[in-house]
Scaffold this active site. Structure first.
Site, PDB file in Angstrom:
ATOM      1  N   LYS A   1      -1.292  -9.100   3.175  1.00 45.59           N
ATOM      2  CA  LYS A   1      -0.504  -8.622   4.324  1.00 45.59           C
ATOM      3  C   LYS A   1      -1.359  -7.600   5.066  1.00 45.59           C
ATOM      4  O   LYS A   1      -2.052  -6.800   4.441  1.00 45.59           O
ATOM      5  CB  LYS A   1       0.814  -7.990   3.860  1.00 45.59           C
ATOM      6  CG  LYS A   1       1.621  -7.374   5.015  1.00 45.59           C
ATOM      7  CD  LYS A   1       3.059  -7.098   4.629  1.00 45.59           C
ATOM      8  CE  LYS A   1       3.300  -5.817   3.860  1.00 45.59           C
ATOM      9  NZ  LYS A   1       2.884  -4.581   4.555  1.00 45.59           N
TER      10      LYS A   1
ATOM     11  N   ASP B   1      -1.222  -5.995  -0.038  1.00 39.71           N
ATOM     12  CA  ASP B   1      -1.593  -5.333   1.226  1.00 39.71           C
ATOM     13  C   ASP B   1      -3.097  -5.139   1.304  1.00 39.71           C
ATOM     14  O   ASP B   1      -3.725  -4.706   0.320  1.00 39.71           O
ATOM     15  CB  ASP B   1      -0.922  -3.945   1.306  1.00 39.71           C
ATOM     16  CG  ASP B   1       0.367  -3.981   2.100  1.00 39.71           C
ATOM     17  OD1 ASP B   1       0.544  -4.887   2.937  1.00 39.71           O
ATOM     18  OD2 ASP B   1       1.211  -3.084   1.880  1.00 39.71           O
TER      19      ASP B   1
ATOM     20  N   GLU C   1      -1.386  -5.077   8.933  1.00 40.33           N
ATOM     21  CA  GLU C   1      -0.496  -4.485   9.941  1.00 40.33           C
ATOM     22  C   GLU C   1      -1.047  -4.658  11.355  1.00 40.33           C
ATOM     23  O   GLU C   1      -2.259  -4.619  11.566  1.00 40.33           O
ATOM     24  CB  GLU C   1      -0.316  -2.988   9.656  1.00 40.33           C
ATOM     25  CG  GLU C   1       0.342  -2.715   8.317  1.00 40.33           C
ATOM     26  CD  GLU C   1       0.571  -1.220   8.062  1.00 40.33           C
ATOM     27  OE1 GLU C   1       0.327  -0.394   8.956  1.00 40.33           O
ATOM     28  OE2 GLU C   1       1.010  -0.896   6.937  1.00 40.33           O
TER      29      GLU C   1
ATOM     30  N   ASP D   1       0.835  -1.210   0.000  1.00 43.09           N
ATOM     31  CA  ASP D   1       0.000   0.000   0.000  1.00 43.09           C
ATOM     32  C   ASP D   1       0.868   1.259   0.000  1.00 43.09           C
ATOM     33  O   ASP D   1       0.341   2.376  -0.056  1.00 43.09           O
ATOM     34  CB  ASP D   1      -1.027   0.004   1.142  1.00 43.09           C
ATOM     35  CG  ASP D   1      -0.392  -0.007   2.518  1.00 43.09           C
ATOM     36  OD1 ASP D   1       0.848  -0.067   2.613  1.00 43.09           O
ATOM     37  OD2 ASP D   1      -1.150   0.053   3.518  1.00 43.09           O
ATOM     38  N   SER D   2       2.203   1.083  -0.006  1.00 41.40           N
ATOM     39  CA  SER D   2       3.088   2.234  -0.235  1.00 41.40           C
ATOM     40  C   SER D   2       2.816   2.841  -1.611  1.00 41.40           C
ATOM     41  O   SER D   2       3.264   3.942  -1.903  1.00 41.40           O
ATOM     42  CB  SER D   2       4.559   1.828  -0.101  1.00 41.40           C
ATOM     43  OG  SER D   2       4.848   0.733  -0.934  1.00 41.40           O
TER      44      SER D   2
ATOM     45  N   GLU E   1       9.594  -3.756  10.405  1.00 48.01           N
ATOM     46  CA  GLU E   1      10.081  -2.530   9.755  1.00 48.01           C
ATOM     47  C   GLU E   1      10.657  -1.533  10.762  1.00 48.01           C
ATOM     48  O   GLU E   1      10.018  -1.231  11.790  1.00 48.01           O
ATOM     49  CB  GLU E   1       8.911  -1.885   8.978  1.00 48.01           C
ATOM     50  CG  GLU E   1       9.305  -0.604   8.245  1.00 48.01           C
ATOM     51  CD  GLU E   1       8.266  -0.124   7.243  1.00 48.01           C
ATOM     52  OE1 GLU E   1       7.270  -0.842   7.003  1.00 48.01           O
ATOM     53  OE2 GLU E   1       8.460   0.976   6.697  1.00 48.01           O
TER      54      GLU E   1
HETATM   55  O1  KIV Z   1       3.633  -1.103   1.429  1.00 55.45           O
HETATM   56  C1  KIV Z   1       4.801  -1.506   1.397  1.00 55.45           C
HETATM   57  O2  KIV Z   1       5.547  -1.286   0.431  1.00 55.45           O
HETATM   58  C2  KIV Z   1       5.290  -2.256   2.549  1.00 55.45           C
HETATM   59  C3  KIV Z   1       6.763  -2.519   2.654  1.00 55.45           C
HETATM   60  C4  KIV Z   1       7.500  -1.299   3.061  1.00 55.45           C
HETATM   61  C5  KIV Z   1       7.053  -3.638   3.575  1.00 55.45           C
HETATM   62  O3  KIV Z   1       4.525  -2.608   3.401  1.00 55.45           O
END
Ligand code: KIV
Length: 263
Positions: A116, A86, A118, A42-43, A185
Site C-alpha cells: 500500500k 505499507d 499513499e 506503517d501506523s 481515510e
Molecule cells: O498504517 C495504517 O495502519 C493504515 C490504516 C490506518 C489504513 O494505513
C-alpha cells in the site's frame, strides 16, 4: 487470498474487512477472527514503536514486522488472509527503480503479497504503474494520508467541494493506474458514497462513513489498547484498562505473598 477476490466481493456486495497486525500474536487473532486482509500498516511507527508520526519507520522495520505477522498464521497458505504491507515514507519517492526494489524486497522476504502507498501525485501514479507491470499488486490510500502529516495534519480532509473533487479525480487515477483497492481515510461520508458507486475496485473506508465496500481498522484502536484513540475509530473494548487491571492484580498478589527473609 488474491487481490482479484476483493474485486469479486465488491461485485457481489460482500463487505470486506481489513485489520492491521504487526506481530504474530495479533496476526493469529486477526486470522482467527476471519478478516479478509491483514494490513502491516506503517501506523506501527506510532502504535508499536512510540514515534510521534509514521515518518521514521524504515523498510527494514516494516519487513521485520511483516515476517513476524506471517509466522502467526495457522491456516494453510492458500487459505490465509491477503497480507498487504505499507511502503514506508521515502521508500517510493526517490525513483521507480528504488520503489520496485523496496516493494519487491517485502514480497520476496515476507508473507506480504501486495503493498500500500499513499497519494496520487503524478510521480506516485508512475510508481504504481511500474509496480503493477512488475507483478506487484498495489492498494492506494487517499484522504488523510499520515505520511503527509506536515502538510495535512491529522484533520478530517476534503471538507470543501474543491478538495472532494480532487480526491474523486485522484481515486479514478489510482484505479486507472492499476490499484486493486483504495483506502479512504477521514473524509465526509458523501464523498465515499459517490466514489464507491463510480469505482470498479473496492473502496475501503476508515472514518469515511459506512457506504464503502469494506472497512479497515487499526487493531489496537478497536481493542482499546492505544493511549490516543482517533475520534473516527472508537474502541470495542477497553483493552488497555482490562490488561492493566489484570497485571495489577497479579503484581498485588505477588507482593502480598510473604517470603522468608534472606540475610
Ligand atoms: O498504517 C495504517 O495502519 C493504515 C490504516 C490506518 C489504513 O494505513
Amino acid at each position: 487470498m488474491l487481490p482479484a477476490e476483493l474485486i469479486r466481493f465488491k461485485q457481489t456486495g460482500r463487505s470486506i474487512t481489513v485489520l492491521t497486525a504487526w506481530d504474530s500474536i495479533t496476526s493469529s487473532m486477526v486470522e482467527a477472527a476471519g478478516a479478509d486482509v491483514v494490513l502491516v500498516g506503517d501506523s506501527l511507527a506510532m502504535v508499536v514503536l512510540g514515534h510521534a508520526t509514521t515518518l521514521p519507520v524504515t523498510l527494514e522495520q516494516m519487513l521485520h514486522h511483516a515476517q513476524a505477522v506471517g509466522r502467526g498464521f495457522a491456516r494453510p497458505l492458500s487459505n490465509q488472509p491477503l497480507v498487504v504491507c505499507d511502503l514506508p515514507f521515502l521508500s517510493y519517492h526517490c525513483g521507480e527503480d528504488e520503489a520496485v526494489a523496496a516493494a519487491g524486497s517485502l514480497l520476496k522476504n515476507s508473507c506480504a503479497s501486495a503493498v500500500k502507498l499513499e497519494g496520487a501525485e503524478s510521480e506516485v501514479l508512475k510508481v504504481i504503474q511500474r509496480l503493477v507491470r512488475t507483478g506487484i499488486p498495489v492498494m492506494g490510500h487517499l484522504g488523510l494520508t499520515p505520511q503527509a502529516v506536515h502538510q495535512l495534519g491529522y484533520r478530517r480532509q476534503a471538507e470543501d467541494q474543491l478538495s472532494q473533487d480532487k480526491i474523486f479525480r485522484q481515486a479514478l487515477e489510482l484505479e486507472q493506474s492499476g490499484c486493486f483497492a483504495i483506502v479512504l481515510e477521514h473524509v465526509p461520508g458523501e464523498l465515499a458514497s459517490r466514489l464507491r458507486s463510480e469505482l470498479k475496485v473496492p473502496l475501503i473506508g476508515i472514518g469515511a462513513g459506512t457506504d464503502c465496500d469494506g472497512q479497515v481498522r487499526v487493531t489496537a484502536d478497536l481493542l482499546g489498547l492505544s493511549e490516543k484513540q482517533p475520534p473516527f475509530s472508537p474502541s470495542l473494548i477497553s483493552g488497555r484498562e482490562l490488561c492493566i487491571n489484570a497485571l495489577q492484580k497479579w503484581v498485588n498478589e505477588q507482593q502480598k505473598q510473604a517470603k522468608n527473609p534472606t540475610k
